[in-house]
Design a protein around this motif. Sequence first.
Motif, mmCIF file in Angstrom:
data_model
loop_
_atom_site.group_PDB
_atom_site.id
_atom_site.type_symbol
_atom_site.label_atom_id
_atom_site.label_comp_id
_atom_site.label_asym_id
_atom_site.label_seq_id
_atom_site.Cartn_x
_atom_site.Cartn_y
_atom_site.Cartn_z
ATOM 1 N N PRO A 128 1.038 -1.241 0.030
ATOM 2 C CA PRO A 128 0.195 0.131 0.158
ATOM 3 C C PRO A 128 0.869 1.195 -0.047
ATOM 4 O O PRO A 128 0.280 2.384 -0.199
ATOM 5 C CB PRO A 128 -0.928 -0.123 1.345
ATOM 6 N N GLN A 129 1.941 1.190 0.390
ATOM 7 C CA GLN A 129 3.126 2.494 0.352
ATOM 8 C C GLN A 129 3.347 2.796 -0.984
ATOM 9 O O GLN A 129 4.013 3.928 -1.209
ATOM 10 C CB GLN A 129 3.961 2.008 1.335
ATOM 11 N N GLY A 193 -0.649 -2.773 6.439
ATOM 12 C CA GLY A 193 -0.076 -3.217 5.443
ATOM 13 C C GLY A 193 1.228 -4.533 5.622
ATOM 14 O O GLY A 193 1.774 -4.904 4.626
ATOM 15 N N TRP A 214 -5.189 -7.164 -0.107
ATOM 16 C CA TRP A 214 -4.293 -6.036 -0.195
ATOM 17 C C TRP A 214 -4.698 -4.738 -1.023
ATOM 18 O O TRP A 214 -4.893 -3.574 -0.710
ATOM 19 C CB TRP A 214 -2.817 -6.448 -0.753
ATOM 20 N N PHE A 215 -5.779 -5.016 -1.814
ATOM 21 C CA PHE A 215 -6.265 -3.661 -2.765
ATOM 22 C C PHE A 215 -7.430 -3.057 -1.724
ATOM 23 O O PHE A 215 -7.685 -2.306 -2.435
ATOM 24 C CB PHE A 215 -6.708 -4.268 -3.996
ATOM 25 N N LEU A 217 -6.974 -2.136 1.553
ATOM 26 C CA LEU A 217 -6.165 -1.449 2.446
ATOM 27 C C LEU A 217 -6.426 0.139 2.422
ATOM 28 O O LEU A 217 -6.247 0.544 1.296
ATOM 29 C CB LEU A 217 -4.723 -1.597 2.432
ATOM 30 N N ARG A 220 -4.277 2.970 0.086
ATOM 31 C CA ARG A 220 -3.428 2.459 -0.898
ATOM 32 C C ARG A 220 -3.161 3.534 -2.130
ATOM 33 O O ARG A 220 -3.850 3.966 -2.709
ATOM 34 C CB ARG A 220 -4.037 1.147 -1.446
ATOM 35 N N ARG A 221 -1.721 3.503 -2.246
ATOM 36 C CA ARG A 221 -1.280 4.612 -3.389
ATOM 37 C C ARG A 221 -1.435 4.399 -4.652
ATOM 38 O O ARG A 221 -1.143 5.184 -5.614
ATOM 39 C CB ARG A 221 0.310 4.923 -2.915
ATOM 40 N N THR A 222 -1.701 3.319 -5.112
ATOM 41 C CA THR A 222 -1.970 2.822 -6.531
ATOM 42 C C THR A 222 -3.570 2.855 -6.918
ATOM 43 O O THR A 222 -3.932 2.388 -8.061
ATOM 44 C CB THR A 222 -1.477 1.526 -6.865
ATOM 45 N N GLN A 223 -4.552 3.561 -6.194
ATOM 46 C CA GLN A 223 -5.825 3.819 -6.611
ATOM 47 C C GLN A 223 -5.738 4.688 -7.626
ATOM 48 O O GLN A 223 -6.943 4.609 -8.407
ATOM 49 C CB GLN A 223 -6.500 4.285 -5.429
#
Length: 281
Positions: A128-129, A193, A214-215, A217, A220-223
């Motif tokens: 998530p970072q 995480g 994981w998706f 969390l 999450r910085r890939t949203q």
Amino acid sequence: MKTYAIGDLQGCAHEAQLLLDRIFDAGGSDARILFVGDLINRGPDSLGALRRMKALSESSGGRVEALLGNHDLHLIAVAVGAQRMSRSDTLDEILAAPDRDELIAWLRQRPLAMFVDNHLLVHAGVAPQWDAAQTMALAGEVETMLRSDGYIGFLGAMYGNDPDRWDDNLEGMARLRCIVNALTRMRLCTEDGSMDFKHKESESGPVGSGLLPWFDLPGRRTQDVTVVFGHWSALGLIQRPDLIGLDSGCVWGGKLTAVCLDDRSLLQVDCPEYREHSGKR
């Protein structure tokens, strides 16, 4: 040119060819085809699947590519003596093949992540970072090691569940192991995480465990991109604006799935139950 992403093959070479034929019929011979890893193991024809993917990749001018999954890394480690086979492995034909060295050398050159048209492709998950740029950079660190002269030592130290949470200050093998575990093994995590590797057969953790996919969390910085992944057959096919899950359980009697990243259209092939369900997925 259309771009298709395909879920875990796990040695189902016949079904892979049927799906490729449908893609070529639907998108033309110039379609871009991206596999999200686990080309081999558990299914009936790992050698055939690996040979076919290598040949397609080498003849396609870069249009066909495959990520490394946990089973693919396992094969490389077994082939160089850095890891033992398990009883459920179906790797004997590859290891005895006259072209095994060429096949393993090709696998070692495969990426652990790809970024294509705002789609981030990984085998299992993304910490998530990490944002997409950091994910690609960290995947590149492992790729560099796998392609170096020191790759056998790396493979021997790659296995283990610690550290289970990403920290930018991680160094050495601890850093590389955490990257590998996130990209090729991760499913459930605690809210901060930390990765959980105990629960493999369900789509969520036990009641009261606090475990989340994981998706899901928070933070999450890939949203801001669409993450495309496989690895988690218990989830089946998932399509959300920011997420595409492609492991629809081919080897377990489900389907082999391709998604066109341009328009989200689906192509699927039904598969026999080559393996009974177990925790070793």
